[in-house]
Design a protein around this motif. Structure first.
Motif, PDB file in Angstrom:
ATOM      1  N   LEU A 152       8.212  -7.922  -7.498  1.00 15.70           N
ATOM      2  CA  LEU A 152       6.982  -8.470  -6.916  1.00 15.70           C
ATOM      3  C   LEU A 152       6.413  -7.558  -5.830  1.00 15.70           C
ATOM      4  CD1 LEU A 152       7.872 -12.278  -6.571  1.00 15.70           C
ATOM      5  CD2 LEU A 152       6.417 -11.196  -8.282  1.00 15.70           C
ATOM      6  N   ASP A 153       7.267  -6.672  -5.310  1.00 11.31           N
ATOM      7  CA  ASP A 153       6.813  -5.727  -4.286  1.00 11.31           C
ATOM      8  C   ASP A 153       6.290  -4.431  -4.894  1.00 11.31           C
ATOM      9  OD1 ASP A 153       7.374  -7.455  -2.255  1.00 11.31           O
ATOM     10  OD2 ASP A 153       9.372  -6.667  -1.856  1.00 11.31           O
ATOM     11  N   LEU A 154       6.154  -4.396  -6.211  1.00 20.31           N
ATOM     12  CA  LEU A 154       5.628  -3.197  -6.871  1.00 20.31           C
ATOM     13  C   LEU A 154       4.213  -3.501  -7.380  1.00 20.31           C
ATOM     14  CD1 LEU A 154       8.840  -2.316  -8.923  1.00 20.31           C
ATOM     15  CD2 LEU A 154       8.062  -1.193  -6.840  1.00 20.31           C
ATOM     16  N   PRO A 155       3.196  -3.135  -6.599  1.00 22.21           N
ATOM     17  CA  PRO A 155       1.831  -3.555  -6.950  1.00 22.21           C
ATOM     18  C   PRO A 155       1.354  -3.060  -8.318  1.00 22.21           C
ATOM     19  CG  PRO A 155       1.842  -2.011  -5.096  1.00 22.21           C
ATOM     20  CD  PRO A 155       3.257  -2.397  -5.354  1.00 22.21           C
ATOM     21  N   ARG A 158       2.634  -5.400 -10.849  1.00 18.24           N
ATOM     22  CA  ARG A 158       1.936  -6.686 -10.778  1.00 18.24           C
ATOM     23  C   ARG A 158       0.544  -6.581 -11.389  1.00 18.24           C
ATOM     24  NH1 ARG A 158       2.947  -9.940  -5.323  1.00 18.24           N
ATOM     25  NH2 ARG A 158       2.033 -11.547  -6.623  1.00 18.24           N
ATOM     26  N   GLU A 162      -0.757  -8.878 -14.413  1.00 21.06           N
ATOM     27  CA  GLU A 162      -2.004  -9.618 -14.228  1.00 21.06           C
ATOM     28  C   GLU A 162      -2.956  -9.309 -15.384  1.00 21.06           C
ATOM     29  OE1 GLU A 162      -3.147 -11.868 -11.834  1.00 21.06           O
ATOM     30  OE2 GLU A 162      -0.988 -11.944 -11.461  1.00 21.06           O
ATOM     31  N   GLU A 251      -8.281 -10.459 -10.086  1.00 15.04           N
ATOM     32  CA  GLU A 251      -8.083  -9.664  -8.872  1.00 15.04           C
ATOM     33  C   GLU A 251      -7.018 -10.318  -8.005  1.00 15.04           C
ATOM     34  OE1 GLU A 251     -11.725  -8.164  -7.210  1.00 15.04           O
ATOM     35  OE2 GLU A 251     -10.796  -7.969  -5.234  1.00 15.04           O
ATOM     36  N   LEU A 252      -6.169  -9.488  -7.416  1.00 14.39           N
ATOM     37  CA  LEU A 252      -5.066  -9.985  -6.588  1.00 14.39           C
ATOM     38  C   LEU A 252      -5.049  -9.187  -5.302  1.00 14.39           C
ATOM     39  CD1 LEU A 252      -2.493 -11.903  -7.070  1.00 14.39           C
ATOM     40  CD2 LEU A 252      -1.271  -9.774  -7.500  1.00 14.39           C
ATOM     41  N   LYS A 253      -4.743  -9.874  -4.188  1.00 17.02           N
ATOM     42  CA  LYS A 253      -4.667  -9.169  -2.903  1.00 17.02           C
ATOM     43  C   LYS A 253      -3.235  -8.746  -2.648  1.00 17.02           C
ATOM     44  CE  LYS A 253      -8.394 -10.526   0.126  1.00 17.02           C
ATOM     45  NZ  LYS A 253      -8.742 -11.236   1.344  1.00 17.02           N
ATOM     46  N   PHE A 254      -3.057  -7.470  -2.272  1.00 13.18           N
ATOM     47  CA  PHE A 254      -1.693  -7.031  -1.941  1.00 13.18           C
ATOM     48  C   PHE A 254      -1.725  -5.828  -0.994  1.00 13.18           C
ATOM     49  CE2 PHE A 254       2.514  -5.096  -2.809  1.00 13.18           C
ATOM     50  CZ  PHE A 254       3.308  -6.193  -2.535  1.00 13.18           C
ATOM     51  N   SER A 255      -2.684  -5.746  -0.158  1.00  9.23           N
ATOM     52  CA  SER A 255      -2.823  -4.681   0.854  1.00  9.23           C
ATOM     53  C   SER A 255      -2.327  -3.309   0.386  1.00  9.23           C
ATOM     54  CB  SER A 255      -2.124  -5.067   2.167  1.00  9.23           C
ATOM     55  OG  SER A 255      -0.756  -5.136   2.047  1.00  9.23           O
ATOM     56  N   VAL A 256      -3.016  -2.741  -0.578  1.00  4.44           N
ATOM     57  CA  VAL A 256      -2.678  -1.382  -1.020  1.00  4.44           C
ATOM     58  C   VAL A 256      -3.662  -0.394  -0.379  1.00  4.44           C
ATOM     59  CG1 VAL A 256      -1.570  -1.950  -3.204  1.00  4.44           C
ATOM     60  CG2 VAL A 256      -4.055  -1.748  -3.126  1.00  4.44           C
ATOM     61  N   GLY A 257      -3.271   0.890  -0.302  1.00  5.32           N
ATOM     62  CA  GLY A 257      -4.122   1.887   0.341  1.00  5.32           C
ATOM     63  C   GLY A 257      -5.437   2.069  -0.384  1.00  5.32           C
ATOM     64  N   VAL A 258      -5.349   2.278  -1.683  1.00  5.88           N
ATOM     65  CA  VAL A 258      -6.533   2.408  -2.530  1.00  5.88           C
ATOM     66  C   VAL A 258      -6.379   1.362  -3.643  1.00  5.88           C
ATOM     67  CG1 VAL A 258      -7.848   3.957  -4.030  1.00  5.88           C
ATOM     68  CG2 VAL A 258      -6.610   4.883  -2.072  1.00  5.88           C
ATOM     69  N   MET A 260      -5.911  -0.592  -6.989  1.00  6.68           N
ATOM     70  CA  MET A 260      -5.370  -0.156  -8.282  1.00  6.68           C
ATOM     71  C   MET A 260      -6.072  -0.942  -9.384  1.00  6.68           C
ATOM     72  SD  MET A 260      -1.348  -0.291  -7.394  1.00  6.68           S
ATOM     73  CE  MET A 260      -0.633   0.817  -6.194  1.00  6.68           C
TER      74      MET A 260
END
Lengths: 425, 434
Positions: A152-155, A158, A162, A251-258, A260
């Motif tokens: 679950l910590d691998l965006p 995920r 999705e 769409e899912l929120k997961f605070s990524v830098g850019v 995906m």
């Protein structure tokens, strides 16, 4: 003299070959000696993966629906015998053992440089001796829950699941292979035995061995340890999957830098016997449309919509076929527009025949590389065998595929109305 | 087995290693530029080598280069960048199927070598500096990479903890580098860095594969010998990259929060002993196998995690223990990891565990003989350690180790750093909003 039937599979071009022994126990045994190598790799697999969650045997009145993630849970638990941990047994032979569960198959493997026969004995013994108790099943729950949470910590992963959920309504491909923390709560020793008894039938399995080993020794161990299974008339059921995607955007929120993205085109599933042909065509088509030589890639990168990475994948399984593009972008919706535009342009203007010839050559190079290690050879033999094919089928298909096949695939495979985009930001 | 290995210091600052075995069906050439790790230059060198792999003067368009590589049976041409102790390794590599496996026995190995040399020595230039075409793209990509450093929470934890464990040492340098430095890169500074890299780096070249690419090797050797002859002064030959990290007088404990599902726990232990083979064996017994102390106890008995493993960074004399645990169980896992190291220190292991681990390491070392990648990595790190041992020699040294050697090794390790990356909100790892 052995009485088992066997076939020799040969690649005419390279004269490479391997043997398939149809063992009297029901198990097919694929043997590829590679005497120049130090290692030997052995893998036994069953045609049982996370998608097989609804089935019946002749002991059942109706189809049984089992909890999500049970095939993977079973794989974990099979590593424990009534009196020992299987890893400890392998420790005594020096073999490096592992197992993996996929959507369609579960594979148990080891690689070794010595004590091959002892390691093969351990492998064949433990996959035929399940030992599930309430206590040892409960103990595993915490470990698998952590495995699930790790994923679950691998965006990127995920984002992929999705996408599958946006594309597929009911097909179990959309369910994570390990299930969920909640679904594994429902798994009991009884259910594990039920799944084991149904799918771990030697007629539904195969063993592949490649590397530095003696064929006769390996077969003698198989003769000694393989226990024929009663044919339970296993039937697997899949729900009817509609052609259309579930939704076009997720769409899912997961605070990524850019942000995906994964863009998937849902296609009509291929017939099993035509799966490899379709895969080859689809792979070349994706390379022509979105590879580094393509106008699509050029526009996406030069316009700054993506960085230099644009992932391409032909994702298929029984009842599933899709083409996926993935990457990172600050504007995934603009990427999608660009992708759709270039597919339309390719339809209007045609594909590039010269590039097709180059890509065919590159694909050929890739297949040569894959068969240069015992691990790679064993894995390939097993994977193709589960589709009723031999490992040289890919090379043959690549040699046969024509530009016209790819043009046809562009029309048949990609429906620009039937796509989904998954975004993580 | 037809394995042949040959290494030579061909000139000051230039080393060639040839690893050939007729059983391989590929030919690979790796050109490494080895420099000191440094906050600013390391970023620039990494950036420059990634830019060189995109195009060259002969194939200025990325699509042209991709077409050329596809025509060479899908040859791979790529940049490399990694840390080895306190050193930075950057460079370019090419690999392709060997000539004897092409459809009409075509010679592609010479062309692969030429392509590699063109990328390094004839970059796409404009106005005396790198052409802007891919410069801007690669710069944006670098900035994206820095901004996305936390996307993979596990790697982020490894990088963050490493900075603390090696604080004040070059090994603490973060490879993507800082945002500020990345934003300041210009075509001019990149081109200067390129020249500095070619002028100052220790160059280590490996040829790995079937070994029939004789002319390709000559082309590469000739060009690099010419470069070395042109360099203004002799470059020092690097004999070893070993740079032990001193253990902190008091262990440092750090905790950071981030949006995630599972806590990541990383612990660093350091030694001042140079008993490399004993440390490798001890580390494997402790947490490097599926029957190790950590696997058997932290995972299997206590069900605290899915992975809990140790690895030994020999160039830094440092052992890291890496685990993913349920939020709230960090202390419990830490305590158990310490308890298991104490067990190793007290000799609380059987002769069977010792022999099984030796066997496991033996198998792993021998497996290197079967892949070009395995042999390439093996001999590069041998050089990095200042040795030239083959896998079989290392097996012999390991076989001779006793339980006393293992106990002495375990006792020499002291806790240096504990790093926890915990979830901001233990209940969620993501929220659906559309």
């Amino acid at each position: 003299m052995r009485e088992d039937r066997f076939d020799i599979v040969r690649d005419e071009r390279t004269s490479r070959s391997y043997k398939i022994v149809h063992h009297s126990s029901g198990l097919d045994i694929l043997l590829a000696p590679m005497k120049d190598f130090v290692q030997t790799s052995a893998m036994i697999g069953t045609k049982y993966g996370s998608v097989n969650n609804c089935f019946k045997t002749d002991e059942d009145e109706d189809f049984v629906r089992v909890p999500d993630g049970i095939a993977h849970y079973l794989e974990h638990k099979l590593f424990e015998n009534d009196d020992s941990d299987v890893f400890e047994l392998f420790a005594e032979t020096g073999a490096d053992a592992n197992a993996m569960t996929g959507f369609e198959n579960t594979i148990y493997l080891f690689s070794c440089t010595e004590n091959f026969c002892d390691s093969l004995r351990i492998l064949l013994d433990f996959v035929q001796k399940p030992y599930f108790t309430q206590e040892n099943v409960d103990k595993e729950r915490g470990i698998i829950a952590q495995e699930i949470k790790m994923t679950l910590d691998l965006p990127k992963r995920r984002c992929f699941f999705e996408l599958l959920n946006a594309m597929y309504h009911v097909h179990p491909i959309k369910i994570d292979i390990a299930g969920s923390v909640e679904s594994i709560e429902e798994i009991t020793p009884e259910l594990l035995y039920k799944c084991y008894d149904s799918f771990y039938d030697l007629n539904n399995m195969a063993l592949a061995i490649a590397g530095n080993f003696d064929e006769e020794e390996a077969l003698a161990i198989c003769d000694e340890l393989l226990v024929p299974c009663k044919d339970k008339k296993l039937e697997v059921s899949f729900p009817d999957e509609p052609y259309e995607v579930v939704k076009r955007r997720t769409e899912l929120k997961f605070s990524v830098g850019v942000p995906m993205f994964e863009i998937g085109f849902k296609c009509r599933p291929a017939e099993e016997k035509l799966m490899v042909k379709r895969e080859v065509e689809a792979d070349l088509l994706l390379s022509l449309l979105a590879g580094r030589m393509s106008p699509m890639y050029k526009e996406l990168t030069s316009g700054g919509l993506i960085n230099s990475e644009l992932g391409r994948e032909v994702f298929d399984s029984r009842g599933v076929f899709s083409l996926i593009l993935s990457g990172e972008s600050n504007d995934p919706d603009a990427v999608l527009e660009c992708v759709l535009k270039h597919i339309r342009l390719a339809r209007e203007n045609g594909l590039d025949r010269a590039q097709f010839e180059l890509l065919k050559k590159a694909e050929y190079g890739m297949t040569v590389r894959e068969l240069n290690t015992p691990d790679g050879y064993a894995e390939n033999m097993l994977a193709f065998h589960f589709y009723g094919l031999d490992t040289f089928e890919l090379q043959r298909r690549i040699a046969q595929v024509t530009f016209e096949d790819i043009e046809k695939a562009l029309d048949e495979l990609i429906d620009t109305e039937n796509y989904s985009i998954s975004i993580i930001r | 087995m037809s394995l042949k290995i040959n290494s030579e210091e061909a000139a000051a600052g230039l080393r060639f290693t040839e690893i050939t075995d007729e059983k391989f069906n590929i030919e690979a050439i790796v050109i490494r530029f080895i420099t000191e790790l440094d906050e600013k230059d390391s970023q620039l060198y990494t950036f420059v080598t990634s830019l060189l792999a995109e195009s060259n003067a002969k194939y200025p368009d990325r699509a042209q280069l991709a077409a050329r590589l596809a025509g060479l049976y899908g040859a791979g041409l790529y940049s490399i960048a990694y840390r080895a102790g306190d050193k930075l390794v950057t460079g370019l590599a090419v690999n392709a199927i060997s000539d004897s496996f092409t459809i009409d026995k075509e010679n592609i190995s010479d062309e692969c070598a030429e392509l590699l040399l063109d990328c390094i020595f004839s970059p796409d230039m404009s106005g005396g500096v790198f052409c802007q075409r891919y410069f801007d793209q690669k710069k944006r990509e670098l900035i994206d990479k820095i901004n996305g450093a936390a996307d993979n929470r596990h790697l982020y934890a490894v990088n963050r903890s490493g900075r603390q464990a090696f604080k004040g040492e070059p090994a603490a340098v973060n490879l993507p580098g800082t945002l500020e430095n990345a934003e300041a890169i210009t075509e001019q500074t990149a081109y200067e860095a390129y020249n500095r890299l070619l002028d100052s780096a220790y160059i280590s070249v490996s040829f790995i594969g079937e070994g029939k690419n004789v002319k390709a090797k000559e082309l590469i050797k000739e060009r690099l010998l010419k470069l070395c002859a042109e360099r203004g002064r002799d470059r020092q030959t690097i004999r070893s990259f070993v740079s032990p990290s001193k253990c902190k007088s008091e262990p440092l404990k750090l905790r950071e929060e981030i949006e995630q599902s599972q806590s990541k726990l990383i612990m660093y232990f350091k030694t001042d002993s140079d008993e490399f083979f004993a440390h490798k064996l001890m580390c494997a017994m402790f947490g490097g196998t599926p029957f190790s102390k950590l696997f058997s106890n932290v995972r299997e008995k206590l069900s605290l995690c899915y992975y809990c493993q140790s690895s030994y960074a020999d160039l830094k004399y440092t052992m890291a223990v890496d685990s993913g645990v349920e939020f709230g169980n960090e202390e419990k896992a830490e305590a158990e990891i310490i308890r298991q190291l104490e067990a190793m220190q007290n000799g609380d292991f059987t002769d069977e565990e010792l022999e099984n681990t030796k066997r496991y390491l033996r198998s792993g070392a021998l497996a290197n003989y079967d892949t070009p990648e395995g042999l390439n990595t093996w001999y590069f790190y041998e050089h990095a350690r200042g040795t030239e041992y083959s896998p079989r020699q290392v097996i012999e040294f390991t076989e001779r180790l006793t339980r006393e050697d293992v106990i002495r090794s375990a006792r020499s390790f002291k806790l240096d750093t504990i790093y926890e990356l915990v979830p901001q909100d233990a209940q969620s790892g993501g929220e659906e909003n559309a």
